[in-house]
Design an enzyme around this catalytic site. Sequence first.
Site, PDB file in Angstrom:
ATOM      1  N   ARG A  82       0.852  -1.210   0.000  1.00 16.76           N
ATOM      2  CA  ARG A  82       0.000   0.000   0.000  1.00 16.76           C
ATOM      3  C   ARG A  82       0.879   1.248   0.000  1.00 16.76           C
ATOM      4  O   ARG A  82       1.486   1.627   1.013  1.00 16.76           O
ATOM      5  CB  ARG A  82      -0.926   0.013   1.209  1.00 16.76           C
ATOM      6  CG  ARG A  82      -1.863   1.218   1.243  1.00 16.76           C
ATOM      7  CD  ARG A  82      -2.844   1.236   0.112  1.00 16.76           C
ATOM      8  NE  ARG A  82      -3.755   0.085   0.204  1.00 16.76           N
ATOM      9  CZ  ARG A  82      -4.499  -0.337  -0.802  1.00 16.76           C
ATOM     10  NH1 ARG A  82      -4.422   0.267  -1.979  1.00 16.76           N
ATOM     11  NH2 ARG A  82      -5.302  -1.394  -0.677  1.00 16.76           N
TER      12      ARG A  82
ATOM     13  N   ARG B  43       2.592  -6.280 -10.330  1.00 14.98           N
ATOM     14  CA  ARG B  43       2.984  -5.699  -9.040  1.00 14.98           C
ATOM     15  C   ARG B  43       3.170  -6.746  -7.948  1.00 14.98           C
ATOM     16  O   ARG B  43       3.641  -6.424  -6.857  1.00 14.98           O
ATOM     17  CB  ARG B  43       1.970  -4.649  -8.582  1.00 14.98           C
ATOM     18  CG  ARG B  43       0.562  -5.197  -8.369  1.00 14.98           C
ATOM     19  CD  ARG B  43      -0.375  -4.095  -7.896  1.00 14.98           C
ATOM     20  NE  ARG B  43      -1.757  -4.574  -7.803  1.00 14.98           N
ATOM     21  CZ  ARG B  43      -2.712  -3.937  -7.144  1.00 14.98           C
ATOM     22  NH1 ARG B  43      -2.456  -2.788  -6.544  1.00 14.98           N
ATOM     23  NH2 ARG B  43      -3.936  -4.407  -7.092  1.00 14.98           N
TER      24      ARG B  43
ATOM     25  N   HIS C 253       0.777   3.612 -10.606  1.00 10.45           N
ATOM     26  CA  HIS C 253      -0.296   3.947  -9.664  1.00 10.45           C
ATOM     27  C   HIS C 253       0.265   4.687  -8.439  1.00 10.45           C
ATOM     28  O   HIS C 253       0.188   4.187  -7.317  1.00 10.45           O
ATOM     29  CB  HIS C 253      -0.951   2.616  -9.246  1.00 10.45           C
ATOM     30  CG  HIS C 253      -2.236   2.707  -8.504  1.00 10.45           C
ATOM     31  ND1 HIS C 253      -2.367   3.340  -7.287  1.00 10.45           N
ATOM     32  CD2 HIS C 253      -3.469   2.211  -8.784  1.00 10.45           C
ATOM     33  CE1 HIS C 253      -3.609   3.223  -6.857  1.00 10.45           C
ATOM     34  NE2 HIS C 253      -4.301   2.558  -7.737  1.00 10.45           N
TER      35      HIS C 253
ATOM     36  N   ASP D 291     -12.524   8.862  -7.239  1.00 12.87           N
ATOM     37  CA  ASP D 291     -11.958   7.746  -8.019  1.00 12.87           C
ATOM     38  C   ASP D 291     -12.308   8.033  -9.475  1.00 12.87           C
ATOM     39  O   ASP D 291     -13.377   7.707  -9.952  1.00 12.87           O
ATOM     40  CB  ASP D 291     -12.576   6.412  -7.575  1.00 12.87           C
ATOM     41  CG  ASP D 291     -11.834   5.221  -8.167  1.00 12.87           C
ATOM     42  OD1 ASP D 291     -12.092   4.085  -7.710  1.00 12.87           O
ATOM     43  OD2 ASP D 291     -11.003   5.429  -9.066  1.00 12.87           O
TER      44      ASP D 291
ATOM     45  N   GLU E  70      -2.193   9.027 -11.061  1.00 11.38           N
ATOM     46  CA  GLU E  70      -1.627   7.871 -11.769  1.00 11.38           C
ATOM     47  C   GLU E  70      -1.551   8.147 -13.266  1.00 11.38           C
ATOM     48  O   GLU E  70      -2.571   8.506 -13.881  1.00 11.38           O
ATOM     49  CB  GLU E  70      -2.507   6.649 -11.509  1.00 11.38           C
ATOM     50  CG  GLU E  70      -2.796   6.400 -10.035  1.00 11.38           C
ATOM     51  CD  GLU E  70      -4.023   5.539  -9.805  1.00 11.38           C
ATOM     52  OE1 GLU E  70      -4.315   4.656 -10.662  1.00 11.38           O
ATOM     53  OE2 GLU E  70      -4.706   5.755  -8.782  1.00 11.38           O
TER      54      GLU E  70
HETATM   55  O1  TA6 Z   1      -6.654   3.661  -9.195  1.00  9.41           O
HETATM   56  C1  TA6 Z   1      -7.789   3.701  -8.371  1.00  9.41           C
HETATM   57  C2  TA6 Z   1      -8.225   2.274  -8.080  1.00  9.41           C
HETATM   58  O2  TA6 Z   1      -8.579   1.602  -9.259  1.00  9.41           O
HETATM   59  C3  TA6 Z   1      -9.364   2.318  -7.065  1.00  9.41           C
HETATM   60  O3  TA6 Z   1     -10.591   1.951  -7.649  1.00  9.41           O
HETATM   61  C4  TA6 Z   1      -8.891   1.350  -5.971  1.00  9.41           C
HETATM   62  O4  TA6 Z   1      -9.269   0.036  -6.278  1.00  9.41           O
HETATM   63  C5  TA6 Z   1      -7.389   1.557  -6.065  1.00  9.41           C
HETATM   64  O5  TA6 Z   1      -7.136   1.550  -7.478  1.00  9.41           O
HETATM   65  C6  TA6 Z   1      -6.523   0.632  -5.256  1.00  9.41           C
HETATM   66  O6  TA6 Z   1      -6.603  -0.656  -5.714  1.00  9.41           O
HETATM   67  P1  TA6 Z   1      -5.744  -1.787  -4.935  1.00  9.41           P
HETATM   68  O7  TA6 Z   1      -6.005  -3.029  -5.715  1.00  9.41           O
HETATM   69  O8  TA6 Z   1      -4.312  -1.362  -4.953  1.00  9.41           O
HETATM   70  O9  TA6 Z   1      -6.280  -1.788  -3.512  1.00  9.41           O
END
Ligand code: TA6
Length: 302
Positions: A73, A99, A169, A214, A273
């Site tokens: 995270r 990832r 991201h 989002d 992102e």
């Molecule tokens: O980039 C935004 C997103 O697609 C959100 O919808 C949320 O799911 C975020 O990515 C984080 O996703 P993750 O799979 O890293 O928890």
Amino acid sequence: MTIADLNQRHAIASHIQFKEGPGRLTVAEIANAHASASIALQGAHLMTWQPKGQEPVIWLSKFAKFSPGKSIRGGVPVCWPWFGPHASDSKLPGHGYARTVMWEVLETRAMPDGSTFIRLGLIENDATRAQWPHPSSVQLEITAGPTLHMALITHNSGAQSFTLGEALHTYFHISDVARMTIHGLEGCDYMDKAGGASELRTQQGGIVITSEVDRVYMNTAADCLIEDRGLQRTIRIAKQGSQSTVVWNPWTAKADQMGDFGPEGHRGMVCVESANALGNVVSVAPGETHRMVVEYSVEALG
Ligand code: TA6
């Protein structure tokens, strides 16, 4: 390759060395005259970047979980070879598999300006090929110095075109979400996904966040500026080879549900992102190499 082998082959004094990090993940630690940075080899996941004299620019949750196969995270998760849910198979991992699989170190270099360069390549295996049956390779080049430069490089080594979705991201460190405005996307159309919706809207003015955001902004190659009044600085996000920009803050309920933001953790971060997603996915022809490049820099608040 063991950590000793990595250091023997790729360590550079006053630039880069390899260590066992949290969760026993192998980490490249960069420390040069301009900045420090750290990259987990799992996912080629840049976790930190801090130019000298600056607060950290990249946000990493204090409650991030570090374990094999688990996304970290914060930092810069590499979303590849699709962004978001898989188009047809909901059993496949959101944001692709890049990832959470191991990448190998292909090259390290001390740059003439004192920055440090590392190039990593995703290690394919039967599990990845089962998810992505296209002969291809993906590499990530990172140059950490007074700016942070990252290039996600996809090569189609097969005889058929394939459609690629991707994102760097990136989680950015901010003083507080209430003291921050994002500029650069004014007038841009976006898909609003907050609360599970999918509404097409147009951005009016700068982006101020007061609840879950989002959004996939489409057909934009513009720089974004994160104006942080608390830290009296602006983070510039420049990009090439990307037509989508995603802006995300989970806000309280979703952050609590995710469990690795920590109390009010979402207030200190925002994701901007650089991506190719939704209608901006990229067709890569046989023999073609596609590059998506970002450069992050810090400026005094204008
Ligand atoms: O980039 C935004 C997103 O697609 C959100 O919808 C949320 O799911 C975020 O990515 C984080 O996703 P993750 O799979 O890293 O928890």
